[in-house]
Design an enzyme around this catalytic site. Structure first.
Site: not given
Ligand code: ARG
Length: 469
Positions: A156, A277, A283, A290
């Site tokens: 979980h 970024s 960043k 992804e």
């Protein structure tokens, strides 16, 4: 040059029809398989005395030259010739004249394209099996370094029990072994020759189907001509294997994305495999992971797409089936690129072992072991569970871990506790006590690594073509 089938027509096709109908802009990729198939077919025609040897030699030579010229980039395909089959035939006729028109004796584009696709997918399965095995070996190399790197195992996404990074990584190598096995199965599904099925009902020429199958390295032939030209199960099997494989990499990617967040900080990606970024100077984003996760959707889409294309088709060939190619080709390209990039990303990432260990210590991941200690003292497991539950509640209030509580504090919860509890809940003891097959103990993981290495090194080596004359 006019179209091969123009005899029955009074008008040329509209250019819209040419654009819409043609597949050359994507099936050009099958040129080599198409030429190999044609050479095998024409040699068989010679052996069966359907063509003269001199004709066979001219055609084979012509096709070999065309192959070389395509490979050296000298040939521009013509959209009006529709597809790779017609383009190559037209080039052959242009080159060797009328004898080239005999190539298509006893054959149809329907058995031809099915042959090309099967040859292509067999090769791609071998290549992918090689790439996936390489990825597996990289994960195993990393696993070897981290058989003592303790981290929390989760259920979980809540800290559950301590494991090691090697144990976590070898969960993925198990998945990759199944993926390799799935692609092997797709290879086998593709490994039958449709040549000789003709358009749908074979032919009246005395073809030797086994001879062409053998020349092309197929281990069997398709047994029913209608099925031979209209079966695309092997393409769907390929997309299914690809979808499951992508699902595995997508789950792994999701973990990598979580692990490199500041909140987790379990790993740091190498700068060469991360991006920045355009606005936020601080960043560093896990774009590769992804994109692997994102491209999984695209591969699932291809599987659903082809299943849907096929579902209402009457036997045998229908032009709808030309729609098998783009999803298959795009899936091959996606898997190749994904596997190579993902492998490098994992191979270069830094593991923040201290953070992993802290996380494992911090989340009461040794609570089950504390309960098991009580069980060994004769306390029934359900009671032990309740006692440790109370202990955790108390520790939470004190903002301490189980290891930091004093013996008095333990005994205030239950007098049965003595000082051997500390050894039982020591995090690395918790890991190494789980020394049964499949468990996280070093001994057990080292065994798994050896088995998996052996698999990727040996069993996953490409299936070789059977024969070649
Ligand atoms: N380009 C076609 C395909 O990929 C080849 C087969 C064409 N057959 C036909 N009967 N029109 O499906």
């Amino acid at each position: 040059m006019s179209k091969a089938w123009s005899g029955r027509f009074n008008k040329a096709t509209d250019s819209l029809t040419d654009d819409f109908n043609s597949s050359i802009h994507f099936d050009a990729r099958l040129y080599r398989q198409d030429i190999e198939g044609s050479i095998a077919h024409v040699k068989m025609l010679g052996k069966q005395n359907i063509l003269e040897d001199s004709e066979v030699n001219l055609i084979v030579k012509g096709l070999e030259e065309i192959l070389q010229e395509i490979e050296s980039g000298k040939i521009a395909f013509d959209i009006r010739m529709e597809d790779i089959h017609m383009n190559i035939e037209a080039l052959l006729i242009e080159r060797i004249g009328s004898v080239g028109k005999k190539l298509h004796t006893g054959r149809s584009r329907n058995d031809q394209v099915a042959t090309d696709m099967r040859l292509y997918l067999k090769e791609m399965c071998n290549e992918l099996i090689g790439e996936i095995s390489d990825l597996g070996l990289v994960l195993l190399k990393l696993s070897k370094k981290h058989t003592n790197t303790i981290m929390p195992g989760y259920t979980h996404l809540q800290r559950a029990q301590p494991i090691t990074l090697a144990h976590h990584l070898t969960a993925y190598t198990e998945m990759l072994k199944r993926d390799v096995t799935r692609f092997r199965q797709v290879y086998k599904m593709s490994d039958a020759s449709p040549l000789g099925a003709g358009a749908l009902a074979t032919t009246t020429y005395p073809l030797d189907r086994y001879y062409t199958a053998n020349l092309l390295g197929f281990s069997s032939i398709c047994q029913n001509s209608l099925d031979a030209v209209s079966d695309r199960d092997f393409c769907i099997d390929f997309l299914e294997a690809a979808a499951v494989y992508m699902m595995h990499l997508s789950r792994f990617s999701e973990e990598i994305i979580i692990w490199c967040s500041s909140e987790f900080n379990f790993i740091t990606l190498d700068d060469a495999y991360a991006t920045g970024s355009s606005i936020m100077p601080q960043k560093k984003n896990p774009d590769i992971a992804e994109l692997v996760r994102g491209k999984t959707g695209r591969v699932y889409g291809h599987l659903m797409g082809l299943l849907t294309t096929m579902k209402g088709l009457p036997l045998a060939y229908n032009k709808d089936m030309q729609e098998d190619k783009e999803p298959v080709f795009d899936t091959v390209d996606t898997l190749m690129m994904v596997t190579r990039t993902f492998k490098q990303m994992v191979n270069t990432m830094t593991v923040n072992q201290d953070t992993m260990l802290e996380a494992a210590k911090g989340g009461f991941t040794n609570a089950t072991d504390a309960a098991d200690w009580l069980v060994k003292k004769g306390v029934p497991f359900r009671d032990a569970h309740a006692i440790i539950g109370k202990l955790v509640f108390y520790a939470l209030e004190q903002e301490k871990n189980l290891d930091d509580l004093s013996l008095e504090e333990y005994q205030s919860i239950d007098p049965v506790f003595d000082k051997t509890i500390y050894e039982a809940i020591d995090i690395s003891n918790c890991v190494n006590a789980r020394n049964i097959i499949g468990g996280p103990a070093k001994e057990s993981v080292v065994r798994a690594i050896a088995i998996n290495e052996n698999f990727f090194n040996s069993e996953a080596s490409p299936i070789q073509k059977k024969t070649q004359d």
